[in-house]
Design a protein around this motif. Sequence first.
Motif, short mmCIF file in Angstrom:
data_model
loop_
_atom_site.label_atom_id
_atom_site.label_comp_id
_atom_site.label_asym_id
_atom_site.label_seq_id
_atom_site.Cartn_x
_atom_site.Cartn_y
_atom_site.Cartn_z
N VAL A 70 -14.54 17.67 -17.76
CA VAL A 70 -14.12 16.31 -17.40
C VAL A 70 -14.11 15.42 -18.63
CG1 VAL A 70 -14.73 14.27 -16.04
CG2 VAL A 70 -14.98 16.56 -15.05
N ASN A 127 -10.79 13.71 -20.52
CA ASN A 127 -10.68 12.27 -20.68
C ASN A 127 -10.56 11.85 -22.14
OD1 ASN A 127 -10.60 11.04 -18.14
ND2 ASN A 127 -12.76 11.49 -17.82
N SER A 128 -11.23 12.56 -23.01
CA SER A 128 -11.37 12.05 -24.37
C SER A 128 -10.74 12.91 -25.45
CB SER A 128 -12.85 11.86 -24.70
OG SER A 128 -13.46 11.09 -23.72
N SER A 142 -5.82 14.34 -25.41
CA SER A 142 -4.69 13.62 -26.01
C SER A 142 -4.37 14.14 -27.40
CB SER A 142 -4.96 12.12 -26.00
OG SER A 142 -6.24 11.86 -26.53
N CYS A 143 -5.36 14.63 -28.16
CA CYS A 143 -5.05 15.19 -29.48
C CYS A 143 -5.12 16.72 -29.48
CB CYS A 143 -6.04 14.68 -30.52
SG CYS A 143 -5.92 12.92 -30.81
N ASP A 183 -1.31 23.36 -27.72
CA ASP A 183 -0.40 22.22 -27.53
C ASP A 183 -1.00 20.94 -28.11
OD1 ASP A 183 -2.41 22.01 -25.71
OD2 ASP A 183 -1.12 21.55 -23.99
N THR A 223 -1.60 17.76 -30.61
CA THR A 223 -0.65 16.82 -31.20
C THR A 223 -0.45 17.11 -32.69
OG1 THR A 223 -1.52 15.19 -29.69
CG2 THR A 223 -0.19 14.35 -31.49
N SER A 225 -9.07 10.57 -38.50
CA SER A 225 -8.46 10.28 -37.19
C SER A 225 -9.25 10.89 -36.03
CB SER A 225 -7.01 10.76 -37.16
OG SER A 225 -6.95 12.09 -37.60
N PRO A 265 -12.14 10.57 -33.75
CA PRO A 265 -13.03 9.44 -33.47
C PRO A 265 -14.49 9.88 -33.46
CG PRO A 265 -11.34 9.70 -31.77
CD PRO A 265 -11.32 10.93 -32.59
N LYS A 266 -15.32 8.90 -33.64
CA LYS A 266 -16.77 9.12 -33.61
C LYS A 266 -17.22 8.89 -32.16
CE LYS A 266 -20.70 6.80 -35.75
NZ LYS A 266 -21.10 6.06 -36.94
N PHE A 267 -17.81 9.92 -31.56
CA PHE A 267 -18.14 9.79 -30.14
C PHE A 267 -19.63 9.47 -29.92
CE2 PHE A 267 -14.10 12.03 -29.82
CZ PHE A 267 -13.51 11.37 -28.75
#
Lengths: 295, 299, 442
Positions: A54, A58-59, A62-63, A71, A73, A105, A107-109
């Motif tokens: 999950v 969500n996080s 996308s990349c 697949d 980016t 690029s 991100p820091k989570f």
Amino acid sequence: MKNNKRYKLIILFCLCFLAVANVNAQSDWQVPAKDNENLSPFLFDDDMILEGRVAYENSCTSCHGTPGQDDFTPMSPPPGDPAAEQFQAQSDGSLFYKIKMGRASMPKFEDAFADDELWNIVAYIRSFNENYKQQLPNMEGVEIPVYAMKLSFDQNVDKLVVKVLAEELPQAEVSVSAYVMGTFGKHLLGKAQTNELGIAYVDVDPALPGDAEGKVNVLVKATKEFARAKVQQDLAIAMPTEIHSAIEGRHIWSTDRMAPIWLKITFFVSVFGVWFALLFIVFGLRNIKRAREES
Amino acid sequence: MNMANKNDKSRRRFLQKLGIAGASTVAGSALLLQGCSDSNQASGNKVKVLTADNKLVEVDVAHLKPGDKIQDLSYLQKRGREGIPGKKFVMVVDLAKCKNARKCMKACQSAHQLKPEMHHLNVLEMEDPVKKTSYWMPKTCQHCDNPPCVSVCPVDATFKRQDGIVLIDNERCIGCRFCVAACPYSARTFNWTEPKNSDKMADVTYDMELNVPQKKGTVTKCAFSADQLRYGKLPYCVSACPNGVYYFGDQNEDLVTNGTTKKTVRLSHLLEENAAYTLMPELGTKPSVYYLPPRESEG
Amino acid sequence: MNETIAKEHLSEEQIDQDLLKNVNWGGKFKLWMGFLTVSLIICLYYYYQQLQNGLGVTGLHDYVSWGIYISNFVFFVATSLIGMLVSSVLGMMKVDWVRPVSRIAELVAVAFAMVAGLIIITDMGRPDRLLNVFIHGRVQSPIVWDIAVVVTYVAISALLLYIPMLPDIALCRDKLNNVPKWQQKMYQRLSLGWNNTAKQFRLMNRYTRMLLILIIPIALSIHTVTSWLFAMTLRSGWDSPIFGPYFVSGAFVAGCAAVIIAMYFFRSNYKLKDYITSDHFDRMGKLLVLVALVYVYFNINEIIVPGYKANTADAKHVHEMLYGHDSVMFWLVQLGGLVIPFLLILFRPMRKPLPLTIIAVIILAGAWFKRVLIVVPTQLAPYYPIQNVPEAWSGYSPTTPEIAITIASFILVLMIITVLAKLFPVVPIWEVKEEMNHNNNK
């Protein structure tokens, strides 16, 4: 013919170079030795994998795309597919560190996920590796205390007071992080360490809106080495706020039912007024007919 | 082999003693319906739902899950018009971060069954007239608090809900396109011809919160992914962004969550610290979408 | 000596004969109606296509979502307004010369207003949901106001056409013995047993007067509300407080031109030179000068005020109009369709029937394109750039089905006027007689 072969060689060389460069981009990322050896204190079970999925969707999707689908980016440097070999070759600690700290690029989570949630994501990534065998920390002889937490709010200084106990004894030097639960994620209020009385203070912004009683849902986590605890409860730490519906009142943009009264009256009075006059005339036409009979 | 397995199991037990490994911590999966009813208690209100293996079952409204395909049009219509109590959804778009990856547009178009030329969300290349540079600006419906499109609708087909979302009921829309003309943000688009996949979507029950299936001769626009919000999930575009452009949240909580990093920050601080603005505030439309200015050095 | 009222030499029988002679179903009529019907069917085929495939068969798109259908609607509403000006305003002011042409004005009004309602339906994406407007109607929407006033205006105009026609219908009933049976029956029904009693005249005048008063606010609101479809939005170019009077004044120009054309047509085809005289044309020409002057004044306001201030969006819109993309059409319409014709009809020879009619045709065409200029360019200059859509969406060109459906609306108007003018005398016979007697007794 010979020329052709040479070109092929050059192309092959270039491809090799690119591949190496790509791997380099990944291995470029220096993870401190201690973090690299860091191990998950949790066993990667189905529950963790599910939660990790999950969080990943969500996080990360996308990349990085869907793991195993290649697949991701196209970016520079390429984010890569977590199911790929070069990803899986890294240690658990390295994956954990990279997700937590981020770079360029990526991100820091750190603020978005607590450590256990980061491990969920690692567990999910590992679930794509059939050969993976989780390495667990050596727990022999380690005594893990079970924490209990008591939350309260000090109105005078606007501080959330967290008391950490283990078997009724206050625990010092426990890292405490407090969050306010929002609709879509948790907002970090602050992090603190308990003092020798087992108490940690976290600042609360007095302007933070709560419900009508000033309550918000608070999540507090306490960690020290392998010991972990969390507590989630509604606490009156925020400003009591009256929540208004976005469609209160009568406006031009309201639904017909909530139309401004002056407008409804004006409209219906004029329409019915005119049609009343028209019907009066239409019915009056009978008088013309009657006027003949009289003559 | 046997030994190893056993070893694992004993370790597992040991780890479970820690009390966390199995605990649910994912905040997002909490049902948003909490506001109107107890999420765990049955409400007594049942709706027909199509399960993954194509079986029609009755489920209590309180137990609905994100993937459920609800088959009850009147329930969906009622729910869509009512909105989610106690919420006021807002979006913040950080223009400094937008690199025109267009993942948001793609996610939006696939979720809402839009043809390539139809946009609920359009990433525009904007010119800065002073600096002679350009920047990328994702433009959605602004979900105005004084929505000019809603004012002009002759049939209440487009309306504003209590949670601030402006929606369209394409079961009622007559296709007059007055709203398209009235929107100063050009946020609305129209199904001029038969929508994409209309034969495949023929049996799908219409959900106005997703505005799918699209219908020929009706208007469509961004719905802030109201279908997702209901289950505490971020809008399609917001969670698709790879660059951390979008924040989304509830103004009443003063919290917005970044779709990429999942970091949740205070809305008021974010807006104040970054000199946020809304599009054409002089029109008095009072948008629910805020923009953080593009980076100065860019271009 | 006034030419308009120079009818002393005509006997009552002569008048009856002259004016009733057109009420017949001649070969010429049948040919004309046949032509109109065939054209209408061809156009309706395109409408069928639009129903099948959606509004996508038109040149409309997300950025120009209102095109020539809506322009045409505005034009039709505008043209229909003339009925009010001629029969009501001038009639109540006892301007006697308009009496013979007032019925023509009413015919034009009824026909255009009726068809205007249909045009709105052709523009709807879901005409099957028309009833939603009545079931779920929302009082805040100008469309609902517009439907309310258009329907009301059609009703008032029809009554205003019918009630003053009662004596003439009775005349048809009494004198026309060689018409088909259904037609005789219709006259019988419609004449309401009229037999020229003083009381009947008194009642008729009373109702007519009521209608004449009622129609003024309704006619003003029909066009004001139509202008509000645009003025109530926040688009630059539409967002203008003078749109109401601007549209009304434009409507009188279009309406006057349409009436002049109709007058000329009836005069030459129905051989009514003695009743619709060249003096009528002269006076209609003067009326046209007056209304055109007001309209030119509004046009200047509409361009100069935003052009002077030049705020970002308005400046773009004005610039597009004056020099840019729409400038050719703009100057053709403003100069060719309004200013030059206006200057020409200042001269008396230009107000003779034929020249005036030609000018009226040009003005009417200009008025139609003017409506396109009001509707389309504003949409092509949105506040945010047109991007990520097909190239064609940064312009607008109507397609064949769209043009055909628009033509269909004109055919319908012609059919309505033609049929009505064949069923009833186009010049009010009793009024002509009354006026003549009045003059003779003087």
